[in-house]
Write an enzyme that holds these catalytic residues in place. Sequence first.
Site, mmCIF file in Angstrom:
data_model
loop_
_atom_site.group_PDB
_atom_site.id
_atom_site.type_symbol
_atom_site.label_atom_id
_atom_site.label_comp_id
_atom_site.label_asym_id
_atom_site.label_seq_id
_atom_site.Cartn_x
_atom_site.Cartn_y
_atom_site.Cartn_z
ATOM 1 N N ARG A 183 159.351 -16.473 73.427
ATOM 2 C CA ARG A 183 159.102 -17.903 73.232
ATOM 3 C C ARG A 183 158.143 -18.190 72.086
ATOM 4 N NH1 ARG A 183 155.741 -19.268 78.831
ATOM 5 N NH2 ARG A 183 154.632 -20.920 77.774
ATOM 6 N N ARG A 190 147.513 -25.725 85.247
ATOM 7 C CA ARG A 190 147.380 -24.354 84.741
ATOM 8 C C ARG A 190 145.914 -23.963 84.846
ATOM 9 N NH1 ARG A 190 151.392 -26.301 80.889
ATOM 10 N NH2 ARG A 190 153.082 -24.795 80.680
ATOM 11 N N HIS A 234 151.068 -21.921 73.997
ATOM 12 C CA HIS A 234 150.040 -22.682 74.704
ATOM 13 C C HIS A 234 149.233 -23.621 73.816
ATOM 14 C CE1 HIS A 234 151.297 -20.115 77.982
ATOM 15 N NE2 HIS A 234 151.052 -21.201 78.671
ATOM 16 N N CYS A 252 158.590 -27.435 85.995
ATOM 17 C CA CYS A 252 157.371 -27.725 85.241
ATOM 18 C C CYS A 252 157.414 -27.118 83.848
ATOM 19 C CB CYS A 252 156.138 -27.268 86.005
ATOM 20 S SG CYS A 252 156.168 -25.513 86.342
ATOM 21 N N ARG A 291 148.667 -24.039 90.172
ATOM 22 C CA ARG A 291 149.208 -22.691 89.979
ATOM 23 C C ARG A 291 148.044 -21.712 89.938
ATOM 24 N NH1 ARG A 291 152.270 -21.307 84.537
ATOM 25 N NH2 ARG A 291 150.227 -21.316 83.562
ATOM 26 N N ASN A 336 159.935 -22.421 80.577
ATOM 27 C CA ASN A 336 159.383 -21.838 79.346
ATOM 28 C C ASN A 336 159.573 -20.326 79.379
ATOM 29 O OD1 ASN A 336 158.530 -24.412 78.997
ATOM 30 N ND2 ASN A 336 156.372 -24.022 79.420
ATOM 31 N N ASP A 337 159.268 -19.748 80.532
ATOM 32 C CA ASP A 337 159.470 -18.307 80.673
ATOM 33 C C ASP A 337 160.890 -17.979 81.094
ATOM 34 O OD1 ASP A 337 157.059 -17.025 79.901
ATOM 35 O OD2 ASP A 337 156.081 -17.866 81.662
HETATM 36 C C1 PEP Z 1 156.804 -21.927 82.371
HETATM 37 O O1 PEP Z 1 156.905 -20.716 82.178
HETATM 38 O O2 PEP Z 1 157.762 -22.732 82.293
HETATM 39 C C2 PEP Z 1 155.502 -22.524 82.692
HETATM 40 C C3 PEP Z 1 155.402 -23.785 83.016
HETATM 41 O O3 PEP Z 1 154.417 -21.697 82.607
HETATM 42 P P1 PEP Z 1 153.641 -21.358 81.239
HETATM 43 O O4 PEP Z 1 154.199 -22.244 80.169
HETATM 44 O O5 PEP Z 1 152.202 -21.609 81.495
HETATM 45 O O6 PEP Z 1 153.985 -19.918 81.061
HETATM 46 MG MG MG Z 2 155.274 -19.399 82.640
#
Ligand code: PEP
Ligand code: MG
Length: 570
Positions: free
Chosen positions: A465, A296, A189, A502, A332, A454-455
């Site tokens: 990650r 977010r 983040h 996203c 979200r 990302n997740d």
């Molecule tokens: C994701 O997981 O791709 C996402 C956009 O959420 P975050 O990066 O806030 O976990």
């Molecule tokens: Mg995520």
Amino acid sequence: MQQLAGIAASNGIAIAKVYLLEAPDLTFEKTDIDNPEAEIARLEKAIEVSKGELEKIKAHTKQKLGDEHAEIFSAHLLVLSDPELIQPIKDKINNEKVNAESALEETATMFINMFKSMDNEYMRERAADIDDVTKRVMAHLLNVTFPDPALINEEVIVVAADLTPSDTAQLNKEFVKGFTTDIGGRTSHSAIMARSLEIPAVVGTKNVTTTVKDGDFLIVDGLEGKVILNPSDEERQAYEQKQAEYETQKEQWAKLKDQQTVTADGVHVELAANIGTPEDVDGVLRNGGEGVGLYRTEFLYMGKSSLPTEDEQYESYKAVLENMGDKPVVVRTLDIGGDKELDYLELPKELNPFLGFRAIRFCLERDDIFRTQLRALLRASIHGNLKIMFPMVATLQEFRDAKALLLEEKDNLLSEGVQVADDIEIGIMVEIPSTAVIAKQFAKEVDFFSIGTNDLIQYTMAADRMNEKVSYLYQPYHPAILNLVNNVIEAAHAEGKWAGMCGEMAGDPIAIPILLGLGLDEFSMSATSILPARTQLLSLSKERIASYKDEILSKGTAEEVVELVKSITE
Ligand code: PEP
Ligand code: MG
């Protein structure tokens, strides 16, 4: 000169001297003294200097983040003016003839333990306040620097082991030209915040904090993921040139700001932005965003000492919706947990926070917190084009439960006579493989999907990650990921719904052609990636890439996928 390799986390080049942001060494020896007056004078001076700093930080925070965030520093200032804390320290110096450092530490520890053991959240917060401020006073007694990112007032590059999202939020763009860290990945983040703030950053260098020292000169190359320590004059000039070229390139991109994103074969896709605060909307519009694909909201809950109220949240959501006009804004709901902690909730530490009690799991249990957010969102819905999505949905039941709470709060508001828009789309993020696999079943119930790669990548590949040791497994173009993404898009389209993405993958120039070929409808990315992505999409043919879809999806490795896609698009 020395060069370190890391992960390019935020585009651009920064050249400035080092500002090491590290916890100060506050160790000291307990000594006997024979002049208590002098010792008390030393203590008083350290307190005065600390108060002066806190006043400045408070003013800065108030201006940058508003009254609510500044309040925490008022509490800190009160602690330093409280005779019930200060007098016992002085008494200890006088009676026991010990140095100010040990009198301060012993007294503060006594109060901290006392407040911590109280069965009252407010009192426990006071323990944290005392801990914070006494460390600052201690640093002044010991003559060591206490780092305050909010007070930086000359051009620097911040170097830290890691930056929490709230550290990052405090950085003043005017002076902080770039940052670099030991740990973290492109989707941590702090990296995401760096892109929102448009500060060049290189993360995951492993050892930058132990390699540089305060006052060294650094170049952070956020385009290639390099950090150059004490460059020669020629190197510096070469980078200044690269910096200038990047600025020129940005000017070229800017010409596309008000254009639609239409591919060479006439297909329109939507390019939206990911934001973390209402202030980010400015960057979205400057960079030609056609909407917000991910807001977010957890940053509203961070960097403060208590939950945001319904009204505070309403004001933030309203500001974003109004400033985006009729453009879509996908909000979200709270995704706390993982690398985003909320100290004031005092959630137990977990062995695997990314697999733990976070996001929708937390919100369904703490529905008091969740309902407050839903009410604020519903009230704000009349100010723009709002869509709501739930994070980390693993089962249909979670979606149904969350949607039921949303509809219940909508009914409550309507019966209180409060206006609510009646066409709010309700969707989910697809971040968990189970959901991607049964996207067909989900598609019958949700209004849209937004794929959170990302997740999704970390869960599919079982590769944290945040952990640079396993970053080689973090493979967006791995056929397993692409097949899941394809499954989600096909499921959405079969039900006449839309599918967006996203996760950071949506703005990745290698992934963009693949995602276009798979039929992705909306790409949501860091604002600064929008114009480069638009430039790229204008020259791609969706039909041509789509004709290779089966071949792409049946490749065995990420490398083979990339090779094939390059051969199609070059
Ligand atoms: C994701 O997981 O791709 C996402 C956009 O959420 P975050 O990066 O806030 O976990
Ligand atoms: Mg995520």
